[in-house]
Enzyme design. Structure first.
Site, PDB file in Angstrom:
ATOM      1  N   ASP A   1       1.170  -0.724  -0.074  1.00 16.53           N
ATOM      2  CA  ASP A   1      -0.074  -0.170  -0.083  1.00 16.53           C
ATOM      3  C   ASP A   1       0.820   0.861  -0.209  1.00 16.53           C
ATOM      4  OD1 ASP A   1       1.008   0.102   2.569  1.00 16.53           O
ATOM      5  OD2 ASP A   1      -0.737  -0.677   3.384  1.00 16.53           O
TER       6      ASP A   1
ATOM      7  N   ASN B   1      -7.527  -2.208  14.460  1.00 12.16           N
ATOM      8  CA  ASN B   1      -9.064  -2.500  14.859  1.00 12.16           C
ATOM      9  C   ASN B   1      -8.848  -4.271  13.271  1.00 12.16           C
ATOM     10  OD1 ASN B   1      -7.335  -1.975  11.689  1.00 12.16           O
ATOM     11  ND2 ASN B   1      -9.084   0.022  11.934  1.00 12.16           N
TER      12      ASN B   1
ATOM     13  N   HIS C   1      -7.446  -4.504  10.404  1.00 14.43           N
ATOM     14  CA  HIS C   1      -7.413  -4.329   9.066  1.00 14.43           C
ATOM     15  C   HIS C   1      -5.621  -4.740   8.874  1.00 14.43           C
ATOM     16  CE1 HIS C   1      -5.142  -0.072   8.963  1.00 14.43           C
ATOM     17  NE2 HIS C   1      -3.666  -1.218   9.799  1.00 14.43           N
TER      18      HIS C   1
ATOM     19  N   GLU D   1      -9.797  -1.996   5.322  1.00 13.90           N
ATOM     20  CA  GLU D   1      -9.872  -1.150   6.840  1.00 13.90           C
ATOM     21  C   GLU D   1     -11.050  -2.029   7.111  1.00 13.90           C
ATOM     22  OE1 GLU D   1      -8.352   0.278   8.334  1.00 13.90           O
ATOM     23  OE2 GLU D   1      -8.009   2.791   7.703  1.00 13.90           O
TER      24      GLU D   1
HETATM   25  P1  PGA Z   1       2.238  -1.002  12.150  1.00 16.25           P
HETATM   26  O1  PGA Z   1       1.334  -0.849  11.422  1.00 16.25           O
HETATM   27  O2  PGA Z   1       3.369  -2.050  11.840  1.00 16.25           O
HETATM   28  O3  PGA Z   1       3.268   0.441  12.458  1.00 16.25           O
HETATM   29  O4  PGA Z   1       1.885  -1.697  13.846  1.00 16.25           O
HETATM   30  C1  PGA Z   1       0.585  -2.098  10.905  1.00 16.25           C
HETATM   31  C2  PGA Z   1      -0.750  -1.256   9.930  1.00 16.25           C
HETATM   32  O5  PGA Z   1      -1.345  -0.671  10.719  1.00 16.25           O
HETATM   33  O6  PGA Z   1      -0.899  -3.090   9.401  1.00 16.25           O
END
Ligand code: PGA
Length: 242
Positions: A66, A133, A135, A140
């Site tokens: 992404d 959450n 995702h 999302e």
């Molecule tokens: P993070 O993000 O590795 O910075 O915790 C993970 C994500 O949002 O998929």
């Protein structure tokens, strides 16, 4: 789904070892790569292994999950910059073999990204983090399980989680371009890494709840035959090993 609970630095070493083993068996393998704080230790281990001449990335192809919409490559918060700063600039990967979704000229990327993955032969190993959450990539809660690459409006919780990387919450982009859940599910093998207490609720929901539900995007992985989940103790607290 196989759950492994390890110390954070052990996760980094084991996942890096898995990637190196894959590359040794298939030097032109296709890696699906993630950004965020979670995979940083894995990338640091890969750089070390490259410097120690344990592995070459010369023929490896990579596709990132992404990118924020609107951030140029030289913006240090863009995922293009992140990948170069933390991995690509320190290994011998061919820049032509590196793919990060384009958050500026996204119209073309939306048309071509999934096809490019397919043309490369599909992703051999997809590395994933997870949002608080639930995702995966920027898919999302509520994202269609049948989705391919698409634009997304980020949820409040994601903007808040990611604001720690920006000087203020107002600077966090509100839109992103992300591989879809169907794109991710087409990977031959998936390793998801979760570290820290703020991932515990999502990991517990993944293992505790029976269902596969678009409200918890990560639950789509229950339908994949080859998934390993690496958690540290904080992320896995209260989860029964399956
Ligand atoms: P993070 O993000 O590795 O910075 O915790 C993970 C994500 O949002 O998929």
């Amino acid at each position: 789904m196989e759950l492994k609970v390890l110390e954070s630095n052990k996760i980094d070493e084991e996942v890096a070892n898995e990637i190196v083993t894959l590359i040794k068996g298939k030097p032109n393998c296709v890696l699906g790569l993630a950004t965020g704080s979670t995979p940083l230790g894995v990338y640091a281990n890969l750089v070390k292994k490259y410097e120690n001449k344990e592995v070459s990335f010369k023929n490896v192809r990579s596709f990132n999950l992404d990118e924020y919409v609107g951030l140029k490559h030289d913006n240090d918060q863009s995922y293009f910059y992140f990948m170069h700063h933390n991995l690509f600039d320190h290994i011998d990967i061919d820049p032509n073999n590196v793919h990060v979704p384009d958050g500026i000229n996204y119209e073309n990327c939306l048309k071509t990204y999934d096809n490019e993955i397919k043309k490369a032969g599909g992703i051999d190993l997809q590395i994933l983090g997870i949002g608080s959450n639930g995702h995966i990539a920027f898919n999302e809660p509520g994202t269609d399980f049948d989705s391919f690459i698409h634009l997304v409006n980020l949820k409040e919780s994601t903007i808040k989680d990611n604001s720690r990387f920006f000087s203020s919450i107002e600077e966090v982009p509100t839109r992103a371009i992300t591989m879809g859940l169907r794109s991710i599910m087409q990977a031959k093998r998936i390793i998801l890494i979760a570290k820290g207490k703020n991932k515990n609720r999502a990991i517990k929901a993944l293992f505790d709840e029976q269902g596969i539900d678009e409200a918890l995007p990560v639950s789509v992985l229950k339908l994949h035959p080859n998934v390993e989940i690496y958690c540290d103790k904080d992320a896995a607290e209260g989860v029964i090993d399956e």
